[in-house]
Design an enzyme around this catalytic site. Sequence first.
Site, PDB file in Angstrom:
ATOM      1  N   HIS A 367       0.859  -1.107  -0.416  1.00 43.92           N
ATOM      2  CA  HIS A 367      -0.275   0.215   0.073  1.00 43.92           C
ATOM      3  C   HIS A 367       0.826   1.739   0.216  1.00 43.92           C
ATOM      4  O   HIS A 367       0.012   2.514  -0.062  1.00 43.92           O
ATOM      5  CB  HIS A 367      -1.013   0.752   1.290  1.00 43.92           C
ATOM      6  CG  HIS A 367      -2.243  -0.569   1.047  1.00 43.92           C
ATOM      7  ND1 HIS A 367      -3.463  -0.309  -0.112  1.00 43.92           N
ATOM      8  CD2 HIS A 367      -2.187  -2.154   1.900  1.00 43.92           C
ATOM      9  CE1 HIS A 367      -4.487  -1.194   0.518  1.00 43.92           C
ATOM     10  NE2 HIS A 367      -3.356  -2.550   1.601  1.00 43.92           N
ATOM     11  N   LYS A 557      -8.720  13.110   4.117  1.00 44.90           N
ATOM     12  CA  LYS A 557      -8.237  12.246   4.671  1.00 44.90           C
ATOM     13  C   LYS A 557      -7.079  12.057   5.745  1.00 44.90           C
ATOM     14  O   LYS A 557      -7.066  13.895   6.622  1.00 44.90           O
ATOM     15  CB  LYS A 557      -7.213  12.242   3.481  1.00 44.90           C
ATOM     16  CG  LYS A 557      -6.169  13.405   3.011  1.00 44.90           C
ATOM     17  CD  LYS A 557      -5.815  13.167   1.891  1.00 44.90           C
ATOM     18  CE  LYS A 557      -6.602  13.605  -0.013  1.00 44.90           C
ATOM     19  NZ  LYS A 557      -7.106  12.408  -0.722  1.00 44.90           N
ATOM     20  N   ARG A 558      -6.535  11.443   6.159  1.00 42.12           N
ATOM     21  CA  ARG A 558      -5.330  11.527   6.695  1.00 42.12           C
ATOM     22  C   ARG A 558      -4.249  12.614   6.858  1.00 42.12           C
ATOM     23  O   ARG A 558      -3.638  12.735   5.635  1.00 42.12           O
ATOM     24  CB  ARG A 558      -4.437   9.923   7.256  1.00 42.12           C
ATOM     25  CG  ARG A 558      -2.983   9.851   8.337  1.00 42.12           C
ATOM     26  CD  ARG A 558      -2.797   8.343   7.725  1.00 42.12           C
ATOM     27  NE  ARG A 558      -3.003   8.357   7.007  1.00 42.12           N
ATOM     28  CZ  ARG A 558      -1.310   8.053   6.441  1.00 42.12           C
ATOM     29  NH1 ARG A 558      -0.456   8.118   7.340  1.00 42.12           N
ATOM     30  NH2 ARG A 558      -1.525   7.443   4.978  1.00 42.12           N
ATOM     31  N   LYS A 563       0.299  14.347   1.551  1.00 45.09           N
ATOM     32  CA  LYS A 563      -0.562  14.153   1.421  1.00 45.09           C
ATOM     33  C   LYS A 563      -1.001  15.823   0.758  1.00 45.09           C
ATOM     34  O   LYS A 563      -2.213  16.592  -0.134  1.00 45.09           O
ATOM     35  CB  LYS A 563      -2.000  13.613   1.994  1.00 45.09           C
ATOM     36  CG  LYS A 563      -1.997  11.938   2.159  1.00 45.09           C
ATOM     37  CD  LYS A 563      -2.432  11.834   3.084  1.00 45.09           C
ATOM     38  CE  LYS A 563      -3.033  10.575   3.295  1.00 45.09           C
ATOM     39  NZ  LYS A 563      -3.336   9.483   1.705  1.00 45.09           N
ATOM     40  N   THR A 665      -8.668   5.798  -2.022  1.00 52.87           N
ATOM     41  CA  THR A 665      -9.743   5.094  -2.193  1.00 52.87           C
ATOM     42  C   THR A 665     -10.995   6.834  -2.473  1.00 52.87           C
ATOM     43  O   THR A 665     -11.830   6.778  -2.971  1.00 52.87           O
ATOM     44  CB  THR A 665     -10.351   4.425  -1.831  1.00 52.87           C
ATOM     45  OG1 THR A 665      -9.728   4.830  -0.476  1.00 52.87           O
ATOM     46  CG2 THR A 665      -9.993   2.974  -1.811  1.00 52.87           C
ATOM     47  N   LYS A 669     -14.913   8.108  -4.105  1.00 53.73           N
ATOM     48  CA  LYS A 669     -15.937   8.180  -3.372  1.00 53.73           C
ATOM     49  C   LYS A 669     -16.825   9.370  -4.123  1.00 53.73           C
ATOM     50  O   LYS A 669     -17.325   9.784  -4.000  1.00 53.73           O
ATOM     51  CB  LYS A 669     -15.840   7.580  -2.051  1.00 53.73           C
ATOM     52  CG  LYS A 669     -15.621   6.671  -1.357  1.00 53.73           C
ATOM     53  CD  LYS A 669     -15.023   6.370   0.327  1.00 53.73           C
ATOM     54  CE  LYS A 669     -14.075   5.274   0.023  1.00 53.73           C
ATOM     55  NZ  LYS A 669     -13.566   5.657   1.272  1.00 53.73           N
TER      56      LYS A 669
END
Length: 858
Positions: A367, A557-558, A563, A665, A669
């Site tokens: 991952h 998100k985290r 990110k 993901t 969504k």
Amino acid sequence: MDVRTKPREIGRKSLDVEALKRSFVEWLVYSVGKDLRSATRRDWFATAALAVRDRVVDRWMDTTRAVYAQDAKRVYYLSMEFLVGRLLTNSLANLGIMDACRVAADGIGVRLDDVIEVEPDPALGNGGLGRLAACFLDSMATHHLPGFGYGIRYEYGLFEQRFEHGWQVEYPDNWLRFGNPWEFPRPEVLYPIQFYGRVEEVRDGSGRKSYRWADTEKVFAMAFDTPVVGFGGQTINTLRLWSARATSDFNFGHFNEGDYLKAVEQKVLSENLSRVLYPNDATEVGRELRFKQEYFFTSASIQDVLRRYGQYHSSFDQLPEKAAIQLNDTHPAIGIAELMRLLVDQHGLEWEHAWDITTRTFSYTNHTLLPEALEAWPVRLVERVLPRHMQIIYEVNARFLQRAKRSTGDLARIQRLSLIDEHGDRRVRMGNMAFLGSHKVNGVSALHTDLMKQTVFADLHQEFPDRIVNKTNGITPRRWLHQANPPLARLISSRIGQSWITDLELLADLKPKADDETFQEEFRRAKRQNKKRLAAYIARHVQVDVNVDSLFDVQVKRIHEYKRQLLNLLQTVALYNDIRDNPTKEWVPVTKIFAGKAAPSYQMAKLIIKLINDVATVINQDPVVRGALKVVMLPNYNVTQAEVIMPAADLSEQISTAGMEASGTGNMKLALNGALTIGTLDGANVEIREHVGADNIFIFGLTADEVRELRQGGAFHPREVIATNPRLKRALDMIASGVFSPDDPQRFRPIVESLYNTDHFLVTADFEEYCNTHAAAVELYRDRTGWTRRAILNTASVGWFSADRTVKEYASEIWGVTPVLPGSAEPAEAAPPLPDASREGGSRGDAPKDGGDLEAAE
């Protein structure tokens, strides 16, 4: 009717309104112990859950019997996380009784939506890894694939995130405070888990050498089962979670001596194993606990697999034909050494035979390409906690390197291939271990899989060129459209029917509707309804009023530097300055919505959260902005909150540094719910662009190859980039000088200095193009027709990103499993027990009687 197998077939199992109403009242009185006048909302939630669970159990047992009758191969999905979300709505929707249940509740004066809100999110995961695992379980059950999830029953999970003066503060997430009506405790399914001790070499009468792990400390793993309801309710699979139990709960001698803490010390220490998800590993004690957690659930799961297999097979030769064990990331990679230990030490198999069985049974999903996320445990830790496993790892490594040396004399390459990193503090490379012990290794997007071959597993890929395959992630349409977005789901079903719920690629039939003015208007109406719901949620939780007609710009998100929430925030500050400089301009109103947790020990991520909250405070209180820009940071992001945010989003922020996000993901969504993506060519964004079309997505920034070249070439100097970009420099100067932190002007210096000096994640390099692309997106939002057309095409074009498609690919190309439809067949005849099987068995070391777990739906 045989009441022994269908004890509640009449009445209690019916799905009609009257039967549901009767069940509600019976469960309330006879199980919850309340009457209609005194029942609280929590009582009604327990009542509804038990009544729905009633309607699942027979189907659950039918599924199990069918799998045993066909002696079918099963998937065993091992994951540290299962972020399942609320189960009441999921079960009602998948059973097809949401409306009937709502009417039944209304008939006794109860509002179902109020009852649903009582259920806590099970605190069993953190982010995408755990949500993917939950999606896969849903898809396996929906498409009748025999599947079993294995994880840990965390008592407190990760943590509940609260903001105090804008700082993240972690509190225990006590989701089990009021019990869990969905789970079935299995006190008879209990496995011994060993730690520490020493290894003895012994020889039998013929001189054959074997090993005995002696003087160990033990803890028991007890099973708790939760049914996983597939859509239509025909197949019900199992999520089995392990809870730690002490071998001795209470020392009476210490108690009588007055040492009350010592009396329960062993119980507390043992049960810490299943207390918290991802204990802080900044300390040596925390690292050891996390390592022990991983072995705890992996060992219990593999013992359970072997016990189940051994009920109907007399040798292990068929194990790879009957069991597919999927490692979800490196957390359960120690399972490879554990299966070898069980096969060689406990069951007497020869090494080569055991290794052949092991490698054909395991497969591994990678991952991440981040080095810190590819676990590497200190050799001294593994030797102390699992001494026999360290011996096995050494043996596996020696045999592998002996083979590798025959094909290369490159010492540096041999060192990279080794399971042991010899540099500095010697470490066991769990990624290499998972790779070597698996017959297939998959990435989770096309780009990620290619990068695996080029970077972290380049040398192993050269040794095993057919082992790495791609399986792009997917999401379940049941949770993320059918349940989360009823207005849009109803609109879609009114045009193309309901078959899309289990075949998401049928959404392509909506593409001709993208230019239909009536459909566009209904699509906008559904979106606005969802935005009103989110606006009410924001007002309730953070007391900020947002404009429903503004562009909802979402990054959830985290919190992590790669990110790049910082890139989004810097653009937000730059936009704030633009608005203040031109207050009379007709600005498109924008609402920036952030949510996500930072790891407790990740100080830079926690500082970013504080910066988001401080920027939000200044912007939201500035009268000059007058609603043209709002910033919101929602606390405690989880599945339930995501179900409110995803359907309401207009713009989806997927802006990670290219080459660093494995897949994502959330991007799927949001696109499924009609949001347009702004993002880099990273992870699954690459494939989303291919499916939705380049005109229907906003792509910007450096590519993965360009990122690599920039970093390796040494030509990137962020200080020079900042100096040539006045908007960026102004934003950074404001942050550095304390404009957003007047109480502590130096607070955000670490962030600013990091960007000036290193900027490893290339925020400054992508800033200008990101701002220009964002401005283009905002400008398009003025064009209601043009924006809606693109939003419809996003929804219509992302059907390929269904977890159903992903799971079917796993099933045919990695696992080798086929669907099993539940029937009335009896289970196959039990086989003689495997040699020495009872030594690793079920209840306190003894294997359950044949068929024992079948009657309890396992």
